[in-house]
Design a protein around this motif. Structure first.
Motif, PDB file in Angstrom:
ATOM      1  N   GLN A  62       0.812  -1.216   0.000  1.00 15.11           N
ATOM      2  CA  GLN A  62       0.000   0.000   0.000  1.00 15.11           C
ATOM      3  C   GLN A  62       0.845   1.265   0.000  1.00 15.11           C
ATOM      4  O   GLN A  62       0.363   2.319  -0.399  1.00 15.11           O
ATOM      5  N   ARG A  72       0.913   6.606   0.469  1.00 13.23           N
ATOM      6  CA  ARG A  72      -0.007   5.472   0.415  1.00 13.23           C
ATOM      7  C   ARG A  72      -0.925   5.652  -0.788  1.00 13.23           C
ATOM      8  O   ARG A  72      -1.385   6.754  -1.066  1.00 13.23           O
ATOM      9  N   SER A  74      -4.391   5.039  -1.572  1.00 11.82           N
ATOM     10  CA  SER A  74      -5.653   4.748  -0.892  1.00 11.82           C
ATOM     11  C   SER A  74      -6.748   4.515  -1.917  1.00 11.82           C
ATOM     12  O   SER A  74      -6.886   5.302  -2.860  1.00 11.82           O
TER      13      SER A  74
END
Length: 101
Positions: A62, A72, A74
């Motif tokens: 991630q 990250r 997301s």
């Protein structure tokens, strides 16, 4: 949780699953590896004027390090509402920054 904001470059970005399949055909957006995350982040940042890659490293499925910041991918929606990823800066490392200089 505090938000980390890099000051020298706008790292905000998003990418849809369709764009990943089109622009990065070897990556399956539904099953990302550690290397895939880094490749997507670098692909997005390299499209922005002024980006300089001062160092990067894989982290997990991630997150990845770019220029001493931990980013990250997301899950989210892009500007057109398509399923994809939104880039989020979640941390930084003073040690990594020092190594860049």
């Amino acid at each position: 949780m505090s938000v980390v904001v890099p000051e020298d470059f706008d790292y905000s970005a998003s990418i849809s699953f369709l764009e990943i399949r089109d622009q990065l055909p070897l990556i399956d957006p539904e099953s990302l590896s550690r290397q895939d995350v880094l490749e997507i982040l670098l692909h997005l940042f390299q499209q922005k004027p002024g980006f300089v890659d001062r160092g990067h490293d894989v982290n997990n499925a991630q997150t990845a390090w770019v220029n001493a910041y931990l980013f990250r991918l997301s899950p989210g929606r892009d500007e057109q509402g398509m399923e994809g990823f939104v880039v989020e800066c979640i941390g930084s490392s003073v040690d990594r920054m020092a190594a860049l200089l």
